[in-house]
Design a protein around this motif. Structure first.
Motif, PDB file in Angstrom:
ATOM      1  N   VAL A  74       0.858  -1.195   0.000  1.00 47.43           N
ATOM      2  CA  VAL A  74       0.000   0.000   0.000  1.00 47.43           C
ATOM      3  C   VAL A  74       0.887   1.235   0.000  1.00 47.43           C
ATOM      4  O   VAL A  74       0.673   2.182  -0.765  1.00 47.43           O
ATOM      5  CB  VAL A  74      -0.940   0.021   1.235  1.00 47.43           C
ATOM      6  CG1 VAL A  74      -1.759   1.300   1.269  1.00 47.43           C
ATOM      7  CG2 VAL A  74      -1.855  -1.190   1.223  1.00 47.43           C
ATOM      8  N   TRP A 102      -8.659   6.342  -4.636  1.00 49.84           N
ATOM      9  CA  TRP A 102      -8.005   7.583  -4.242  1.00 49.84           C
ATOM     10  C   TRP A 102      -8.705   8.750  -4.906  1.00 49.84           C
ATOM     11  O   TRP A 102      -9.489   8.569  -5.849  1.00 49.84           O
ATOM     12  CB  TRP A 102      -6.499   7.561  -4.523  1.00 49.84           C
ATOM     13  CG  TRP A 102      -6.026   7.462  -5.938  1.00 49.84           C
ATOM     14  CD1 TRP A 102      -5.584   8.480  -6.741  1.00 49.84           C
ATOM     15  CD2 TRP A 102      -5.882   6.251  -6.726  1.00 49.84           C
ATOM     16  NE1 TRP A 102      -5.187   7.986  -7.956  1.00 49.84           N
ATOM     17  CE2 TRP A 102      -5.349   6.634  -7.984  1.00 49.84           C
ATOM     18  CE3 TRP A 102      -6.152   4.910  -6.496  1.00 49.84           C
ATOM     19  CZ2 TRP A 102      -5.094   5.709  -9.005  1.00 49.84           C
ATOM     20  CZ3 TRP A 102      -5.904   3.990  -7.512  1.00 49.84           C
ATOM     21  CH2 TRP A 102      -5.381   4.383  -8.745  1.00 49.84           C
ATOM     22  N   LEU A 158      -7.908  -0.421  -4.627  1.00 52.40           N
ATOM     23  CA  LEU A 158      -7.515   0.850  -4.031  1.00 52.40           C
ATOM     24  C   LEU A 158      -8.336   1.985  -4.633  1.00 52.40           C
ATOM     25  O   LEU A 158      -8.533   2.015  -5.853  1.00 52.40           O
ATOM     26  CB  LEU A 158      -6.021   1.153  -4.293  1.00 52.40           C
ATOM     27  CG  LEU A 158      -4.994   0.271  -3.586  1.00 52.40           C
ATOM     28  CD1 LEU A 158      -3.585   0.742  -3.897  1.00 52.40           C
ATOM     29  CD2 LEU A 158      -5.192   0.219  -2.078  1.00 52.40           C
TER      30      LEU A 158
END
Ligand code: ACO
Length: 323
Positions: A218, A316, A314
């Motif tokens: 990560v 963002w 993920l």
């Protein structure tokens, strides 16, 4: 044109504080390891029976009073959370009831640590489209409920809390100096969904599971993705790093914040950092940090503020706001 103007903010932290030394009594870790690797010194933990909607309610009431509005004025409630009160209905529906509302729309957004940024972008688009007028956007978590206290890779990182903002649709000439959200940017790379995950879920195991994370992987993705989110938000608004008064990042790790600031040439004194006190509160982290810096007088009306986050998925994203 219509702009979504940020009219108020609020936040809430549970009473109970757990320091690194407290944790080290039942997890194989130390204050030295946690603070040097992450910047975290303590985190807050919701009391038994204190739910995500309770934390969200306190934060929402603070944001409404800051905005000088009442629940009657709100017609859209969005809660970013990974730790809903119940599997169904949405925590936003429970919160709406607690606020004494039965009008408008209410739903949750699940984008893990990017939940608040996702919620902000969704609300901004609804407001700009003219479908809603005044939105409450909240990030609220009781992450300590899904921690495996024997897993030192995750149990030392996360904490509970909530933060909220009120957005109001207002007519605007659309100048860079005019108030409101100037740009938002959302991303996801689902190929990386196993890097931050839970080892269970409703459909998979009929349970919630615990948070599991490949921290090093990560970390490897974090600086690149966050830097991209900041650069796109700025270029979409035709602004540069130097124009930004305050960077309010997701509080995951002080080393990620410092590395991102260094890579983009962001002066450290422009970055709001609350990780030492709050730990990683996932979707609550950005509005908690924002509220702290507004309440202590650092962030003021007229300032240009850049929010950013990265989390499980993920996911963002970023949002650029003129206050
Ligand atoms: N205490 C003591 N030692 C520990 C602990 C602990 N709590 N946790 C791990 N260690 C040990 C490991 O076992 C390992 O030991 P070994 O070398 O003998 O194998 C050593 O410390 C180093 O472990 P790493 O995982 O390599 O440590 P790293 O420096 O990468 O730090 C951390 C780990 C803090 C998790 C870091 O990788 C990180 O912050 N990653 C990013 C997390 C993030 O950004 N999350 C954002 C989103 S979160 C969300 O969406 C819910």
């Amino acid at each position: 044109m219509i702009r979504s103007v940020l009219k108020g903010c609020g936040s809430y932290l549970p009473e109970k504080v757990i320091t690194n030394d407290d944790l080290a009594k039942f997890v194989d870790t130390s204050d030295e390891w946690i603070s040097t690797r992450t910047g975290i010194r303590q985190r807050y933990m919701a009391a038994e029976g204190e739910l995500t909607s309770d934390l969200a309610l306190h934060a929402a009431e603070g944001a409404l009073s800051d905005a000088g509005l009442t629940p009657a004025d709100i017609d859209l409630v969005i809660v970013g959370t990974t730790t809903p009160d119940r599997t169904l209905p949405a925590t936003a529906a429970i919160l709406q009831d607690r606020l004494g509302m039965s009008h408008g729309a209410a739903f949750d957004v699940q984008a893990v640590c990017s939940g608040f940024i996702y919620g902000l972008a969704v609300a901004d688009n609804f407001l700009k489209a003219g479908q809603h007028r005044n939105a409450l956007v909240i990030g609220a978590e009781t992450l300590t409920r899904i921690l495996d206290w024997e897993d030192r890779n995750t149990s030392v990182l996360f904490g509970d809390g909530a933060g909220a903002v009120v957005l109001c649709a207002e007519e605007s000439a659309g100048a860079k100096t005019d108030r409101g959200i100037l740009s938002t940017y959302l991303r996801c790379d689902g190929r990386l969904n196993k890097l931050i995950t839970s080892d269970g879920g409703v459909s998979e195991t009929r349970s919630t599971g615990y948070i599991r994370m490949e921290g090093r992987e990560v970390f490897r993705n974090a600086v690149t993705n966050i830097a991209e989110a900041i650069e796109v938000a700025l270029s979409d608004a035709d602004l540069s790093i130097a124009d930004v008064d305050w960077f309010v990042p997701h509080q995951a790790n002080i080393r990620i914040l410092n590395a991102t600031a260094k890579r983009l040439g962001i002066p450290e004194e422009k970055v709001v950092v609350t990780i030492a006190q709050h730990g990683n509160t996932s979707s609550a982290s950005v509005p908690l940090a924002f509220d702290a810096a507004v309440k202590d007088g650092r962030i003021k009306k007229g300032d240009l503020v850049l929010f950013e986050a990265m989390g499980g998925g993920l996911t963002w994203g970023s949002a650029l706001v003129r206050l």
